[in-house]
Design a protein around this motif. Structure first.
Motif, PDB file in Angstrom:
ATOM      1  N   PRO A 124      76.066   0.522  -7.491  1.00  0.00           N
ATOM      2  CA  PRO A 124      76.343  -0.786  -8.090  1.00  0.00           C
ATOM      3  C   PRO A 124      75.214  -1.372  -8.926  1.00  0.00           C
ATOM      4  CG  PRO A 124      77.044  -0.721  -5.801  1.00  0.00           C
ATOM      5  CD  PRO A 124      76.279   0.537  -6.048  1.00  0.00           C
ATOM      6  N   HIS A 125      73.967  -1.245  -8.469  1.00  0.00           N
ATOM      7  CA  HIS A 125      72.885  -1.939  -9.159  1.00  0.00           C
ATOM      8  C   HIS A 125      72.111  -1.046 -10.122  1.00  0.00           C
ATOM      9  CE1 HIS A 125      74.077  -4.860  -6.369  1.00  0.00           C
ATOM     10  NE2 HIS A 125      73.310  -4.509  -5.360  1.00  0.00           N
ATOM     11  N   HIS A 194      70.868  -0.888 -28.475  1.00  0.00           N
ATOM     12  CA  HIS A 194      70.056  -0.751 -29.685  1.00  0.00           C
ATOM     13  C   HIS A 194      68.594  -1.149 -29.493  1.00  0.00           C
ATOM     14  CE1 HIS A 194      73.777   0.101 -31.661  1.00  0.00           C
ATOM     15  NE2 HIS A 194      74.263  -1.107 -31.467  1.00  0.00           N
ATOM     16  N   ARG A 195      68.320  -1.984 -28.472  1.00  0.00           N
ATOM     17  CA  ARG A 195      66.940  -2.407 -28.249  1.00  0.00           C
ATOM     18  C   ARG A 195      66.447  -2.103 -26.843  1.00  0.00           C
ATOM     19  NH1 ARG A 195      65.586  -7.564 -28.516  1.00  0.00           N
ATOM     20  NH2 ARG A 195      67.649  -8.463 -28.204  1.00  0.00           N
ATOM     21  N   GLY A 196      67.327  -1.556 -26.010  1.00  0.00           N
ATOM     22  CA  GLY A 196      66.920  -1.194 -24.657  1.00  0.00           C
ATOM     23  C   GLY A 196      66.649  -2.370 -23.755  1.00  0.00           C
ATOM     24  N   VAL A 197      67.280  -3.510 -24.021  1.00  0.00           N
ATOM     25  CA  VAL A 197      67.041  -4.716 -23.221  1.00  0.00           C
ATOM     26  C   VAL A 197      68.124  -4.833 -22.152  1.00  0.00           C
ATOM     27  CG1 VAL A 197      66.834  -7.225 -23.248  1.00  0.00           C
ATOM     28  CG2 VAL A 197      65.994  -5.876 -25.190  1.00  0.00           C
ATOM     29  N   PRO A 198      67.775  -4.669 -20.865  1.00  0.00           N
ATOM     30  CA  PRO A 198      68.782  -4.801 -19.800  1.00  0.00           C
ATOM     31  C   PRO A 198      69.099  -6.263 -19.528  1.00  0.00           C
ATOM     32  CG  PRO A 198      66.638  -4.373 -18.843  1.00  0.00           C
ATOM     33  CD  PRO A 198      66.452  -4.306 -20.338  1.00  0.00           C
ATOM     34  N   HIS A 199      70.267  -6.484 -18.957  1.00  0.00           N
ATOM     35  CA  HIS A 199      70.683  -7.851 -18.634  1.00  0.00           C
ATOM     36  C   HIS A 199      69.951  -8.370 -17.408  1.00  0.00           C
ATOM     37  CE1 HIS A 199      72.929 -11.326 -17.547  1.00  0.00           C
ATOM     38  NE2 HIS A 199      73.675 -10.739 -16.633  1.00  0.00           N
ATOM     39  N   ALA A 200      69.885  -7.574 -16.367  1.00  0.00           N
ATOM     40  CA  ALA A 200      69.212  -7.975 -15.127  1.00  0.00           C
ATOM     41  C   ALA A 200      68.448  -6.773 -14.599  1.00  0.00           C
ATOM     42  CB  ALA A 200      70.227  -8.466 -14.097  1.00  0.00           C
ATOM     43  N   ALA A 201      67.121  -6.855 -14.604  1.00  0.00           N
ATOM     44  CA  ALA A 201      66.309  -5.685 -14.272  1.00  0.00           C
ATOM     45  C   ALA A 201      65.313  -5.925 -13.148  1.00  0.00           C
ATOM     46  CB  ALA A 201      65.548  -5.215 -15.516  1.00  0.00           C
ATOM     47  N   PRO A 203      63.802  -6.090  -9.561  1.00  0.00           N
ATOM     48  CA  PRO A 203      64.182  -5.471  -8.283  1.00  0.00           C
ATOM     49  C   PRO A 203      64.567  -6.535  -7.260  1.00  0.00           C
ATOM     50  CG  PRO A 203      61.806  -5.420  -8.580  1.00  0.00           C
ATOM     51  CD  PRO A 203      62.383  -5.885  -9.883  1.00  0.00           C
ATOM     52  N   TYR A 204      65.501  -6.170  -6.402  1.00  0.00           N
ATOM     53  CA  TYR A 204      65.963  -7.095  -5.369  1.00  0.00           C
ATOM     54  C   TYR A 204      65.588  -6.536  -4.006  1.00  0.00           C
ATOM     55  CZ  TYR A 204      69.027 -10.050  -2.564  1.00  0.00           C
ATOM     56  OH  TYR A 204      69.517 -10.935  -1.640  1.00  0.00           O
ATOM     57  N   PRO A 223      67.594 -10.753 -10.945  1.00  0.00           N
ATOM     58  CA  PRO A 223      67.624  -9.554 -10.098  1.00  0.00           C
ATOM     59  C   PRO A 223      68.848  -8.703 -10.411  1.00  0.00           C
ATOM     60  CG  PRO A 223      68.269 -11.490  -8.839  1.00  0.00           C
ATOM     61  CD  PRO A 223      67.796 -11.986 -10.177  1.00  0.00           C
ATOM     62  N   THR A 224      68.747  -7.418 -10.149  1.00  0.00           N
ATOM     63  CA  THR A 224      69.805  -6.485 -10.536  1.00  0.00           C
ATOM     64  C   THR A 224      71.190  -6.825  -9.991  1.00  0.00           C
ATOM     65  OG1 THR A 224      69.041  -5.047  -8.733  1.00  0.00           O
ATOM     66  CG2 THR A 224      68.276  -4.536 -10.964  1.00  0.00           C
ATOM     67  N   PRO A 225      71.346  -7.330  -8.749  1.00  0.00           N
ATOM     68  CA  PRO A 225      72.713  -7.626  -8.287  1.00  0.00           C
ATOM     69  C   PRO A 225      73.436  -8.647  -9.153  1.00  0.00           C
ATOM     70  CG  PRO A 225      71.202  -7.571  -6.426  1.00  0.00           C
ATOM     71  CD  PRO A 225      70.358  -7.532  -7.668  1.00  0.00           C
TER      72      PRO A 225
END
Length: 256
Positions: A124-125, A194-201, A203-204, A223-225
Motif C-alpha cells: 500500500p505505501h 516528469h520531475r520525480g516529485v512524490p505526493h507523500a514520501a 516515512p511513517y 507521511p506515505t499512508p
C-alpha cells in the motif's frame, strides 16, 4: 461465480481449433475478464488454478444481481459474496465471445485500473504515486475521442488538452464539485512522472510529526499512508463502470 471468501471460479465456453488454441484463448479472454472484474468490484484478482476444499460453483445460487449501479465505495456485496449487475454480465459475455478484445478502449482502461489496484493491495505505501499515475492514465484512456485534435494556430502542432478531457470526464459522471480532484491528481501525476516529485514520501513510524516542505502539498511534508489514492481509485472504477454500462446499452440498440 464467487465460491468462497477469497475465490471466484471462471468457466468459459470457447471456440478453438485444439487444446493449445483453447488454452491461449482462455488466457487472453480471462485476463480481460479479470481486469473488468476488478473495475466491477474494486478488488484485485489473481489466477490460481483449481483449488481443493472450496465449494463447487454448481452448489451456489445463480442469477443474484447487484442492482445498486451507482455505488461508489467499498464492494458490491450481497449475502457475503461479491455480485455483478446485469449489464456487467452482458459486458462479460461480450468478452467471452471475443466481441471485446484487449485493444478496446475500456478494456485498456480496466487493465490500468487493475494494475493500480494490485499495487495498492500488495504494498500500500510503496506504490501510491505509481498507482495514482495508472489511475489517471486509465481515465485518460476512457476520455479518448475519435475526432483528430485541433492544431495550434501559431505552430501547427496538435492540441490535445488531455488534462481538460480527464477533468471533464470526472465532472460528467460525478458532478462539478469533483473537478478539482481530477485537476489536482493530473498535476501530481505530471510532477511525479516528469520531475520525480512524490505526493507523500515521509516515512511513517506509528506517529506523524508535522514538518514543513516547500515542495510538498500546501507546504507540508506528508507521511506515505496519506498518499494512498483511495478516493481516486473509487472514482475511477465508478467512471469506468458507467462507461461500460453506456457501451452495453449502445450495443443493445445496435443489435438487429
Amino acid at each position: 461465480m464467487p465460491i468462497g471468501k477469497k475465490f471466484v471460479e471462471i468457466r468459459l465456453v470457447l471456440d478453438a481449433f485444439d487444446q493449445v488454441d483453447c488454452e491461449y484463448v482462455f488466457a487472453l479472454r480471462s485476463k480481460i475478464l479479470m481486469d473488468s472484474l476488478s473495475v466491477w468490484t474494486n478488488c484485485a484478482f489473481y489466477q490460481t488454478g483449481i483449488e481443493s476444499g472450496v465449494p463447487h460453483v454448481d452448489d451456489l445460487c445463480r442469477n443474484i444481481f447487484f442492482d445498486q449501479i451507482d455505488w461508489l465505495e467499498d464492494h458490491p456485496i450481497m449475502s457475503g459474496k461479491l455480485c455483478l449487475s446485469t449489464d456487467q454480465l452482458s459486458y462479460g459475455n461480450s468478452i467471452v465471445a471475443g466481441s471485446i478484445g484487449q485493444g478496446e478502449r475500456l478494456a485498456r482502461a480496466a487493465q490500468l485500473f487493475h494494475e493500480a489496484r494490485i499495487m495498492l493491495l500488495s504494498a500500500p505505501h510503496l506504490h501510491n504515486d505509481t498507482a495514482a499515475a495508472l489511475l489517471i492514465s486509465a481515465l485518460e484512456v476512457v476520455s479518448l475521442i475519435d475526432e483528430p485534435p485541433k492544431n495550434c494556430a501559431s505552430c501547427g502542432q496538435p492540441i490535445y488538452k488531455i488534462s481538460r478531457r480527464v477533468a471533464d470526464l470526472g465532472v460528467r459522471h460525478l458532478g462539478a464539485g469533483a473537478k478539482w480532484i481530477f485537476d489536482r491528481h493530473y498535476k501530481r501525476r505530471s510532477s511525479y512522472l516528469h520531475r520525480g516529485v512524490p505526493h507523500a514520501a515521509q516515512p511513517y513510524t506509528g506517529s506523524a510529526i508535522p514538518q514543513l516542505d516547500p515542495q510538498g502539498i500546501e507546504g507540508c511534508a506528508l507521511p506515505t499512508p496519506v498518499g494512498a489514492p483511495m478516493n481516486l481509485m473509487e472514482f475511477t472504477s465508478c467512471i469506468i463502470r458507467a462507461e461500460m454500462r453506456s457501451e452495453v446499452a449502445a450495443r443493445s440498440l445496435a443489435a438487429p
